[in-house]
Design an enzyme around this catalytic site. Sequence first.
Site, PDB file in Angstrom:
ATOM      1  N   GLY A   1       7.429   1.485   4.560  1.00 33.73           N
ATOM      2  CA  GLY A   1       6.177   2.235   4.640  1.00 33.73           C
ATOM      3  C   GLY A   1       5.140   1.675   3.679  1.00 33.73           C
ATOM      4  O   GLY A   1       4.133   2.303   3.380  1.00 33.73           O
TER       5      GLY A   1
ATOM      6  N   LYS B   1       0.858  -1.200   0.000  1.00 33.05           N
ATOM      7  CA  LYS B   1       0.000   0.000   0.000  1.00 33.05           C
ATOM      8  C   LYS B   1       0.884   1.236   0.000  1.00 33.05           C
ATOM      9  O   LYS B   1       2.051   1.177   0.413  1.00 33.05           O
ATOM     10  CB  LYS B   1      -0.932   0.071   1.220  1.00 33.05           C
ATOM     11  CG  LYS B   1      -0.239   0.073   2.600  1.00 33.05           C
ATOM     12  CD  LYS B   1       0.213   1.402   3.126  1.00 33.05           C
ATOM     13  CE  LYS B   1       0.824   1.284   4.484  1.00 33.05           C
ATOM     14  NZ  LYS B   1       1.725   2.430   4.828  1.00 33.05           N
TER      15      LYS B   1
ATOM     16  N   ASP C   1      -2.161  -1.109  10.487  1.00 34.71           N
ATOM     17  CA  ASP C   1      -2.410  -1.125   9.031  1.00 34.71           C
ATOM     18  C   ASP C   1      -3.176  -2.368   8.578  1.00 34.71           C
ATOM     19  O   ASP C   1      -3.719  -2.396   7.477  1.00 34.71           O
ATOM     20  CB  ASP C   1      -1.073  -1.115   8.275  1.00 34.71           C
ATOM     21  CG  ASP C   1      -0.481   0.273   8.170  1.00 34.71           C
ATOM     22  OD1 ASP C   1       0.727   0.368   7.912  1.00 34.71           O
ATOM     23  OD2 ASP C   1      -1.226   1.269   8.345  1.00 34.71           O
TER      24      ASP C   1
HETATM   25  C1  LIG Z   1       2.658   4.653   9.309  1.00 33.83           C
HETATM   26  C2  LIG Z   1       1.529   3.752   8.916  1.00 33.83           C
HETATM   27  O1  LIG Z   1       2.032   2.569   8.370  1.00 33.83           O
HETATM   28  C3  LIG Z   1       0.654   4.448   7.883  1.00 33.83           C
HETATM   29  O2  LIG Z   1      -0.155   3.551   7.214  1.00 33.83           O
HETATM   30  C4  LIG Z   1       0.702   3.372  10.140  1.00 33.83           C
HETATM   31  O3  LIG Z   1       0.269   4.522  10.828  1.00 33.83           O
HETATM   32  C5  LIG Z   1       1.480   2.509  11.113  1.00 33.83           C
HETATM   33  O4  LIG Z   1       0.909   1.240  11.011  1.00 33.83           O
HETATM   34  P1  LIG Z   1       1.701  -0.044  11.520  1.00 33.83           P
HETATM   35  O5  LIG Z   1       3.044  -0.101  10.889  1.00 33.83           O
HETATM   36  O6  LIG Z   1       0.761  -1.179  11.377  1.00 33.83           O
HETATM   37  O7  LIG Z   1       1.935   0.340  13.044  1.00 33.83           O
HETATM   38  P2  LIG Z   1       1.809  -0.608  14.309  1.00 33.83           P
HETATM   39  O8  LIG Z   1       2.609  -1.843  14.062  1.00 33.83           O
HETATM   40  O9  LIG Z   1       0.372  -0.701  14.700  1.00 33.83           O
HETATM   41  O10 LIG Z   1       2.529   0.323  15.394  1.00 33.83           O
HETATM   42  C6  LIG Z   1       3.934   0.451  15.415  1.00 33.83           C
HETATM   43  C7  LIG Z   1       4.248   1.593  16.368  1.00 33.83           C
HETATM   44  O11 LIG Z   1       3.969   2.823  15.691  1.00 33.83           O
HETATM   45  C8  LIG Z   1       3.360   3.740  16.585  1.00 33.83           C
HETATM   46  N1  LIG Z   1       2.037   4.146  16.050  1.00 33.83           N
HETATM   47  C9  LIG Z   1       1.413   3.397  15.086  1.00 33.83           C
HETATM   48  C10 LIG Z   1       0.199   3.834  14.580  1.00 33.83           C
HETATM   49  C11 LIG Z   1      -0.365   5.030  15.072  1.00 33.83           C
HETATM   50  N2  LIG Z   1      -1.539   5.496  14.610  1.00 33.83           N
HETATM   51  N3  LIG Z   1       0.282   5.742  16.047  1.00 33.83           N
HETATM   52  C12 LIG Z   1       1.472   5.317  16.533  1.00 33.83           C
HETATM   53  O12 LIG Z   1       2.044   5.985  17.417  1.00 33.83           O
HETATM   54  C13 LIG Z   1       3.273   3.054  17.945  1.00 33.83           C
HETATM   55  O13 LIG Z   1       4.408   3.430  18.678  1.00 33.83           O
HETATM   56  C14 LIG Z   1       3.369   1.598  17.589  1.00 33.83           C
HETATM   57  O14 LIG Z   1       3.969   0.858  18.639  1.00 33.83           O
HETATM   58  N1  LIG Z   2       5.151 -10.915   7.206  1.00 27.80           N
HETATM   59  C1  LIG Z   2       6.022  -9.920   7.412  1.00 27.80           C
HETATM   60  N2  LIG Z   2       6.552  -9.253   6.363  1.00 27.80           N
HETATM   61  C2  LIG Z   2       7.405  -8.211   6.562  1.00 27.80           C
HETATM   62  N3  LIG Z   2       7.798  -7.748   7.774  1.00 27.80           N
HETATM   63  C3  LIG Z   2       7.288  -8.391   8.835  1.00 27.80           C
HETATM   64  C4  LIG Z   2       6.374  -9.470   8.711  1.00 27.80           C
HETATM   65  N4  LIG Z   2       6.032  -9.879   9.947  1.00 27.80           N
HETATM   66  C5  LIG Z   2       6.697  -9.082  10.804  1.00 27.80           C
HETATM   67  N5  LIG Z   2       7.475  -8.203  10.175  1.00 27.80           N
HETATM   68  C6  LIG Z   2       8.338  -7.219  10.855  1.00 27.80           C
HETATM   69  O1  LIG Z   2       7.723  -5.935  10.755  1.00 27.80           O
HETATM   70  C7  LIG Z   2       8.675  -4.967  10.321  1.00 27.80           C
HETATM   71  C8  LIG Z   2       8.019  -3.932   9.453  1.00 27.80           C
HETATM   72  O2  LIG Z   2       7.231  -4.647   8.565  1.00 27.80           O
HETATM   73  P1  LIG Z   2       6.718  -3.993   7.236  1.00 27.80           P
HETATM   74  O3  LIG Z   2       7.840  -3.967   6.299  1.00 27.80           O
HETATM   75  O4  LIG Z   2       5.483  -4.639   6.882  1.00 27.80           O
HETATM   76  O5  LIG Z   2       6.346  -2.532   7.676  1.00 27.80           O
HETATM   77  P2  LIG Z   2       6.562  -1.252   6.821  1.00 27.80           P
HETATM   78  O6  LIG Z   2       7.065  -1.555   5.466  1.00 27.80           O
HETATM   79  O7  LIG Z   2       7.357  -0.369   7.684  1.00 27.80           O
HETATM   80  O8  LIG Z   2       5.114  -0.761   6.590  1.00 27.80           O
HETATM   81  P3  LIG Z   2       4.371   0.374   7.355  1.00 27.80           P
HETATM   82  O9  LIG Z   2       5.409   1.311   7.890  1.00 27.80           O
HETATM   83  O10 LIG Z   2       3.491   0.951   6.337  1.00 27.80           O
HETATM   84  O11 LIG Z   2       3.655  -0.385   8.428  1.00 27.80           O
HETATM   85  C9  LIG Z   2       9.708  -5.746   9.536  1.00 27.80           C
HETATM   86  O12 LIG Z   2      10.955  -5.093   9.648  1.00 27.80           O
HETATM   87  C10 LIG Z   2       9.704  -7.128  10.207  1.00 27.80           C
HETATM   88  O13 LIG Z   2      10.675  -7.168  11.238  1.00 27.80           O
END
Ligand SMILES: C[C@](O)(CO)[C@H](O)COP(=O)(O)OP(=O)(O)OC[C@H]1O[C@@H](n2ccc(N)nc2=O)[C@H](O)[C@@H]1O
Ligand SMILES: Nc1ncnc2c1ncn2[C@@H]1O[C@H](COP(=O)(O)OP(=O)(O)OP(=O)(O)O)[C@@H](O)[C@H]1O
Length: 275
Positions: free
Chosen positions: A96, A13, A134
Site C-alpha cells: 500500500g 507514499k 497512483d
Molecule cells: C489503494 C491505492 O493505492 C490508494 O492510493 C489506489 O487507490 C490504488 O492505486 P493503484 O495501486 O495504482 O491501482 P491500479 O493499479 O490503478 O488498479 C489496480 C486495481 O484496483 C482497482 N481500483 C484501483 C483504483 C480505484 N480507484 N478503484 C479500483 O477499483 C481496480 O480493480 C484496478 O484494476
Molecule cells: N517497479 C515496480 N515496483 C514494485 N512493484 C511493481 C513494479 N512494477 C510492477 N509491480 C507489480 O505491482 C505490484 C504492486 O506494486 P506496488 O508494491 O507498487 O503496489 P502497492 O505497494 O500495493 O501500492 P499501492 O497498493 O499503494 O498501489 C507488485 O506486486 C508487482 O508485481
Amino acid sequence: MSKFVIKLLSPAKVNLGLWLLGKRDDGYHEIFTIYHTVSLFDEVFIKEGPLKVETSNNIPQEENLVYKALRLMERRLGKELEFSVYIHKNIPQGAGLGGGSSNCALVLKAINSLLGEPLSIEELKEIAQSVSSDAVFFLYGGTAVGRGRGEAVEPIRHVDLKITLIYPNLQVSTRRVYSMVSHTSLTPNLDSDKIIQSVLEGRFEVLENRLGELAMELFPEMREVYRFVEYLGYRPMISGSGSCIFYIGEASQEVKKGALLRGWKLYQVRSYDGV
Ligand SMILES: C[C@](O)(CO)[C@H](O)COP(=O)(O)OP(=O)(O)OC[C@H]1O[C@@H](n2ccc(N)nc2=O)[C@H](O)[C@@H]1O
Ligand SMILES: Nc1ncnc2c1ncn2[C@@H]1O[C@H](COP(=O)(O)OP(=O)(O)OP(=O)(O)O)[C@@H](O)[C@H]1O
C-alpha cells in the site's frame, strides 16, 4: 550522448485517509484520499543503453510499471528510447506504499527531462494514469488530494510529520481488496473540505481508510498490527489497500521490540516534499 549513469530516489507514499465515494462505470471506484510521500526510497539508476528495466527483486520486465510507461512514451514520441533502468527495491511490495507507481512516475519525468522535455506534464500525466491510478500523484510528490480513481491530483500545502510504518510481510492485491467493496463501505456525502482543513491544521482524528478496513478483514495479521499499535497508545492507520499499518509519531523501544519479536518490518520515516 556521453556514457552516464544517474541515480534517483523514488519515494513511498502513505494515504492520510481514504474514502470510497462510489463505483464507477469503468469498474474502478471513485475515491477521496490525501497522498503523502515519505522518506522510504527505492534507488533508481538510469544509463544510456538498450531499453530495459531490471529490479533487485526480479520483477518480470513486461509486468514492470516502469517498462509499461516507457513503451507508451516510445509510442507517443514515435521513436525508440535508449535507456537502461535498474531499480534497487527498498519499498516493500503489496504494502500500500505505491512503490511501482513511484518508480514509474520518477523514470517518466527523468527520461523526459534527459530528452529535453519533449512531453508536457499533461502528456506525462496521460501516460502515468494509464499505467496506474497512483502514478499521477508521484509526478508531484509531497502532499496532495487524490480524486477520481486517484489520478485527479491537487497538491496542497505540505505537512511535515514523523511517521512509523509497520509492514507485516504480507503482499496484498489492491485489486482483490477493491473487489470486496460493497455499498456499506461507501461514504457518498463526504465533507472533503473539512478533512483537508483538519489535516492542514494537524488534526488527524478525522482520518479513516474504508478500503484498508476491508483488507483487515482479509488479513488477520493486519488486525494484529493494528491492535498492537493501538494498545501501545498510538492511532493506527492503514496505507492504501494495505498491508502496511502506520502512525504519526516515532517508534518507542516497546514498538521496536514488539515488531522485531513478531517479525514485522519497522520503518521510521519523515514526510518527504518531493524535491
Ligand atoms: C489503494 C491505492 O493505492 C490508494 O492510493 C489506489 O487507490 C490504488 O492505486 P493503484 O495501486 O495504482 O491501482 P491500479 O493499479 O490503478 O488498479 C489496480 C486495481 O484496483 C482497482 N481500483 C484501483 C483504483 C480505484 N480507484 N478503484 C479500483 O477499483 C481496480 O480493480 C484496478 O484494476
Ligand atoms: N517497479 C515496480 N515496483 C514494485 N512493484 C511493481 C513494479 N512494477 C510492477 N509491480 C507489480 O505491482 C505490484 C504492486 O506494486 P506496488 O508494491 O507498487 O503496489 P502497492 O505497494 O500495493 O501500492 P499501492 O497498493 O499503494 O498501489 C507488485 O506486486 C508487482 O508485481
